[in-house]
Design a protein around this motif. Structure first.
Motif, PDB file in Angstrom:
ATOM      1  N   ASN A  29       2.461   1.685  -3.242  1.00 37.26           N
ATOM      2  CA  ASN A  29       1.508   2.176  -4.237  1.00 37.26           C
ATOM      3  C   ASN A  29       1.280   3.668  -4.095  1.00 37.26           C
ATOM      4  N   VAL A  30       1.183   4.128  -2.842  1.00 39.99           N
ATOM      5  CA  VAL A  30       1.008   5.560  -2.624  1.00 39.99           C
ATOM      6  C   VAL A  30       2.166   6.303  -3.266  1.00 39.99           C
ATOM      7  N   ARG A  89       4.058   5.293  -5.660  1.00 43.69           N
ATOM      8  CA  ARG A  89       4.042   5.174  -7.122  1.00 43.69           C
ATOM      9  C   ARG A  89       3.019   6.132  -7.730  1.00 43.69           C
ATOM     10  N   VAL A  90       1.838   6.164  -7.100  1.00 45.37           N
ATOM     11  CA  VAL A  90       0.800   7.025  -7.663  1.00 45.37           C
ATOM     12  C   VAL A  90       1.205   8.496  -7.565  1.00 45.37           C
ATOM     13  N   LEU A  91       1.811   8.858  -6.440  1.00 41.81           N
ATOM     14  CA  LEU A  91       2.210  10.267  -6.266  1.00 41.81           C
ATOM     15  C   LEU A  91       3.497  10.571  -7.016  1.00 41.81           C
ATOM     16  N   LYS A  92       4.140   9.550  -7.537  1.00 43.96           N
ATOM     17  CA  LYS A  92       5.441   9.701  -8.213  1.00 43.96           C
ATOM     18  C   LYS A  92       6.442  10.390  -7.281  1.00 43.96           C
ATOM     19  N   LEU A  93       6.584   9.895  -6.087  1.00 42.10           N
ATOM     20  CA  LEU A  93       7.526  10.465  -5.117  1.00 42.10           C
ATOM     21  C   LEU A  93       8.948  10.303  -5.646  1.00 42.10           C
ATOM     22  N   SER A  94       9.787  11.324  -5.387  1.00 42.30           N
ATOM     23  CA  SER A  94      11.188  11.223  -5.796  1.00 42.30           C
ATOM     24  C   SER A  94      11.876  10.179  -4.936  1.00 42.30           C
ATOM     25  N   LYS A 144      12.636  11.317  -1.424  1.00 37.42           N
ATOM     26  CA  LYS A 144      11.429  11.431  -0.611  1.00 37.42           C
ATOM     27  C   LYS A 144      10.933  10.056  -0.209  1.00 37.42           C
ATOM     28  N   SER A 154       9.175   3.189   7.614  1.00 38.92           N
ATOM     29  CA  SER A 154       8.478   1.913   7.581  1.00 38.92           C
ATOM     30  C   SER A 154       9.363   0.785   8.093  1.00 38.92           C
ATOM     31  N   ASP A 195       0.826  -1.207   0.000  1.00 37.97           N
ATOM     32  CA  ASP A 195       0.000   0.000   0.000  1.00 37.97           C
ATOM     33  C   ASP A 195       0.859   1.256   0.000  1.00 37.97           C
ATOM     34  N   TYR A 196       1.896   1.271   0.855  1.00 38.11           N
ATOM     35  CA  TYR A 196       2.745   2.448   0.943  1.00 38.11           C
ATOM     36  C   TYR A 196       3.499   2.635  -0.364  1.00 38.11           C
ATOM     37  N   LYS A 225      10.718   9.455   3.608  1.00 38.17           N
ATOM     38  CA  LYS A 225       9.333   9.566   4.093  1.00 38.17           C
ATOM     39  C   LYS A 225       8.660   8.205   4.218  1.00 38.17           C
ATOM     40  N   ILE A 226       9.128   7.250   3.468  1.00 38.09           N
ATOM     41  CA  ILE A 226       8.436   5.971   3.489  1.00 38.09           C
ATOM     42  C   ILE A 226       9.356   4.814   3.879  1.00 38.09           C
TER      43      ILE A 226
END
Lengths: 667, 277
Positions: free
Chosen positions: B179-180, B182-187, B190, B199, B176-177, B194-195
């Motif tokens: 996917n978040v 991927r969808v937000l296209k995090l650098s 980041k 995690s 899930d994290y 952040k993840i």
């Protein structure tokens, strides 16, 4: 307008760990317009989340492409933001930080102050400003989902994808959130695709409901437009006149999927015995007084007597279920409305002709038209009274229920209305409701009246919610009611079984017609596995019964005719009448090759053989020409001329109906 | 989110203190009793004829000077127990921090890359099982000097749990994290800060906590072998060769106490940093 999202013939095949593959989705095509709200509904494992993931770009289709505004989707991106099933909030960040993560990444070109105001706005929008600095761990499920929605909306996606967003919430929270989501969607004109397994949620939120069949190889089974005006409110949509019919349509679809699975798993053996090609039969019926011959044949041993010792009677909730299961071959035979063999043969179901045949008329009469009590209070006691009442209340549409487009109830109701100068499609609204649900719909005020077989007219009168305004006595005494219907290929594959079935049922009809047996039959019919009612509602064999009043007996009841001279013989004349009536209302085209079709539908020779072998000689008998209450005599020589002469009718189209040449089913 | 209704506290202050003591007592009395019984049994055993090891009373009598003067420093190896322990701890700190830096970095690398994981996992699994003592001769041979060899032994012992736990933690980041992200296209950076790190943090801390225990274990073993250095390990060896069994037993208590304190500190740190999720 170009399509906003288009899913073009996609397949999805997953590799399995054991080296095999799983064919999850097959040939899915779907187009979504801008601003539309779409729901995907289906049983677990039907691939609805997979489909959503492919629109999101989190997963790629094996075949086919998904496009958003003419751009192929190859990877996930923030313009297609997903609201995940289990919120997917980062637990180490606060509510505000979670939303900020998305905003700072996606809207990085905006100045910081503007980003902050967007974050604040979205937190306020979902009503969580008091919890903005709490970590998700301290929030309830509903609040978490609100954060997830706020996060998704904060980055202004072109398309919002929701994966069972409210699945894990309690009913109350879910309801509130649904309203909230609708408000937000309407405010910001969001295009959304939602996966759900909740029928009411789908109806409440969506413009269209996409129903997926069960996997493997799931497909789009049906698409339903939900034309309930917006803004919608959770407690009000249920009052929309078509809400329950749409709801039952979806539930029917889902149940059918479940049933399919069971039936696919069932062994499909054919047991031949005693010179009969197949003795293990499944025969469908709908719970009505008219199903008496089937029930009697089973309970009194007529099936066994003729060698059919493995007959199973399958109770179906609606005629729709009967047709679906007949066409798909799950039923060997069924008791069907007299018009259904023709309707199926002429392509009434999905426009695909399914050749059917009938060799036995099982019942005649037993129908009535019931109107709601309010008409009784207005003093509506005849057709002309009814018309007057309609003219006085043109401000609202009156809805009448009937059981199936091909049933005589529909045709007789339409004929009756038209004879009174009422156009059944323009002056009133006719809707299909299963027989057993008529009374409750009348009670709920969803319909103003209905035409249905017994016991449902008597039920309305005894419960004081409606009364019978007309029965067969004043429309067409002795009209065919229910017939035995089988597929033509089935009849050709199992001719001896077909004959044995006709004989067993013919004897059962004879048994039913004997007044001495009526008390016994009433008791049997009342059982839960058959009509499931009390004997008072079942009228067989006592023609003195007056039924149709609330306060006083108004009309005599035209009770069922099960057997008698010429009663059971299938009649081409009657089928032709049915054909013209169905064509009259545009239900099916009128076939140019009507003579050929009538010959294939009415298998009179099978009936004659059966009757002869039973010693019931009917040779030389002719039924009188068809004449209904309005006095018009039906001319069998010139049906097209008859149709042209009618005053009240819908658009009639005449076409060649090409049927495959008769072929026995390959077992 | 419901407000818990508390009963109004009408008890007096003394009552509250009494309550507090009543609350603590059940937690303190049983271990006290157990320790007392243990000491009594130990003493009884030492009184049996033919007993070689001293009983608790004799240990305390013989090591009175050491107990009372942990801070004395006579130069050379003759130092108080505090200094001995401190020297060991310093070594642990250096080796352990090195192990943490290298272990977490390698762990992230192995956790994020399937190829790396496949390539390196067998080597890690192999090296992980080599006991600390077995590294001592190699370390001494390769590094020539005692001090760096000791650091290396600590490093090589502590790194495995850190590395393996970090790798697992990174691999276990919920889809899930991801996917978040991927969808937000995090650098990449980041995603990392952040993840990935937040995690995997609970896993990393589990590794760090196991590692600190192992590091402490390893230093004692290493120091025993390496003569001529200040440290609690060598102190034991020195005492043993001189026949001061009581001093050995005393040092044992020190080692146990320090080990326990290190573990508790790490646990505290873990709950402080890895917030309730």
């Amino acid at each position: 307008m170009p399509q906003f999202v288009s899913v073009d013939h996609i397949d999805k095949i997953f590799p399995l760990s054991n080296g095999g593959t799983y064919f999850a989705l097959k040939d899915i095509s779907l187009e979504v317009k801008k601003g539309e709200f779409i729901s995907l509904i289906g049983h677990s494992g039907c691939g609805k989340s997979t489909l959503l993931n492919m629109v999101a770009g989190l997963d790629l289709p094996t075949e086919g492409i998904v496009m958003l505004e003419d751009e192929k989707i190859t990877s996930p991106g923030p313009e297609r933001m997903v609201v995940f099933q289990n919120y997917s909030l980062l637990p180490w960040l606060t509510v505000r930080q979670n939303i900020a993560l998305a905003v700072e990444q996606v809207l990085s070109y905006l100045p910081k102050a503007e980003q902050d105001s967007i974050i604040d706005h979205n937190i306020n929008m979902v009503g969580l400003s008091h919890a903005a600095d709490k970590p998700p761990g301290q929030l309830s499920g509903g609040m978490k989902q609100r954060v997830a929605i706020a996060r998704a909306l904060s980055i202004k996606p072109k398309l919002l994808l929701l994966d069972e967003p409210f699945g894990a919430l309690d009913a109350l929270t879910r309801g509130n959130l649904q309203e909230k989501l609708m408000e937000i969607c309407e405010e910001s004109q969001v295009t959304a695709i939602m996966v759900t397994h909740d029928v009411d949620e789908a109806l409440l939120l969506s413009d269209r409901v996409i129903m997926l069949t069960n996997g493997p190889e799931s497909q789009i089974g049906q698409i339903m437009d939900v034309n309930i005006p917006r803004p919608r409110h959770r407690l009000e949509v249920v009052n929309h006149p078509s809400y329950y019919s749409m709801r039952s349509e979806i539930i029917y679809f889902l149940n059918q999927q479940k049933k399919d699975k069971k039936l696919k798993a069932r062994s499909n053996t054919v047991t031949a015995r005693y010179g009969l090609e197949k003795v293990n039969l499944e025969i469908g019926f709908v719970p009505l007084t008219a199903c008496a011959p089937l029930v009697v044949a089973k309970e009194k041993g007529f099936f066994t007597k003729h060698g059919l010792d493995e007959v199973k009677l399958v109770r179906e909730p609606s005629w729709r279920g009967i047709t679906d299961d007949l066409v798909r071959g799950y039923l060997d035979a069924a008791q069907v409305p007299a018009g259904m063999p023709l309707w199926l043969t002429l392509g009434g179901r999905d426009g695909k002709p399914v050749p059917m045949t009938t060799s036995l008329t099982m019942t005649r009469n037993g129908n009535g038209i019931t109107l709601g009590k309010k008409f009784y209070d207005q003093g509506v006691f005849s057709l002309s009274d009814f018309k007057k009442s309609l003219l006085q209340s043109t401000d609202r549409v009156h809805t009448l229920g009937m059981v199936h487009p091909s049933s005589l109830h529909n045709l007789l109701l339409r004929y009756w209305l038209a004879a009174g100068g009422i156009h059944p499609d323009r002056d009133v609204n006719l809707t299909t409701i299963p027989p057993a649900q008529m009374v409750s719909n009348l009670k709920a005020g969803n319909i103003d009246g209905y035409c249905v077989g017994e016991p449902w007219n008597i039920r309305a009168a005894t419960e004081g919610i409606g009364y019978t305004i007309a029965t067969d006595l004043e429309i067409w005494l002795g009209h065919p009611g229910k017939v035995l219907g089988v597929r033509e290929d089935w009849a050709l594959a199992y001719p001896n079984t077909h004959l044995a079935l006709i004989k067993a049922l013919l004897e059962a009809c004879e048994y039913c017609a004997d007044n001495q047996n009526s008390e016994e039959i009433r008791q049997i019919l009342c059982r839960p596995e058959y009509v499931d009612t009390v004997p008072e509602y079942i009228n067989i064999g006592n023609p003195e019964q007056y039924t149709c009043s609330i306060d006083q007996p108004l009309r005599q009841y035209a009770h069922h005719q099960f057997h008698g001279t010429g009663l059971n013989r299938p009649s081409r004349t009657e089928q032709l009448w049915i054909m013209t009536q169905m064509a009259r209302w545009g239900t099916v085209p009128f076939p140019r090759n009507w003579v050929e079709i009538l010959e294939r539908i009415c298998n009179v020779s099978a009936f004659s053989t059966a009757a002869r072998e039973l010693g019931m000689l009917e040779i030389g008998y002719k039924r009188p020409p068809i004449q209904l209450f309005d006095g018009t005599i039906f001319n069998t020589d010139d049906p097209i001329g008859y149709l042209n002469d009618l005053e009240i009718k819908s658009d009639i189209h005449i076409a060649d109906v090409i049927l495959d040449s008769p072929r026995a089913k390959v077992a | 989110m419901t407000a818990v209704q508390r009963r109004p506290n009408t008890n007096s202050f003394q009552g509250a203190v009494g309550k507090q003591i009543q609350k603590i007592l059940p937690n303190i009395v049983p271990p006290m009793v157990a320790i007392a019984i243990f000491l009594v049994i130990w003493q009884l055993f030492s009184w049996t004829p033919g007993a070689v090891l001293p009983g608790p009373i004799k240990v305390v009598e013989e090591t009175k000077t050491l107990i009372l003067n942990p801070f004395y420093d006579n130069g050379g190896l003759d130092k108080g127990l505090f200094w001995q322990v401190l020297a060991s701890l310093q070594r642990v700190a250096t080796g352990y921090i090195l192990a943490a830096i290298v272990g977490i970095s390698l762990g992230v690398l192995v956790g994020t890359s399937k190829v790396m994981s496949k390539a390196l996992d067998p080597i890690f699994q192999f090296l992980r099982t080599v006991p600390p003592l077995a590294w001592v001769p190699i370390a001494l041979a390769a590094l020539q000097k005692n001090e760096p060899a000791a650091l290396f032994v600590i490093f090589i012992t502590a790194i495995w749990p850190i590395l393996i736990n970090t790798a697992v933690g990174v691999q276990q980041i919920p889809q899930d994290y991801r996917n978040v992200a991927r969808v937000l296209k995090l650098s990449r950076s980041k995603f990392f800060f952040k993840i990935l790190i937040p995690s995997a943090l609970p896993y990393i801390f589990t590794g760090l906590r196991i590692a600190i225990g192992l590091a402490w274990l390893a230093i004692i073993a290493a120091e025993i072998v390496m003569s001529g250095i200040v440290g609690i390990g060598f102190f034991i060896w020195d005492a043993y060769t001189n026949g001061y069994v009581s001093e050995v037993i005393l040092a044992l208590f020190y080692i146990g106490a320090v080990g326990m304190i290190l573990d508790k500190l790490m646990a505290k740190l873990q709950t402080l940093i890895v917030k309730e999720q």
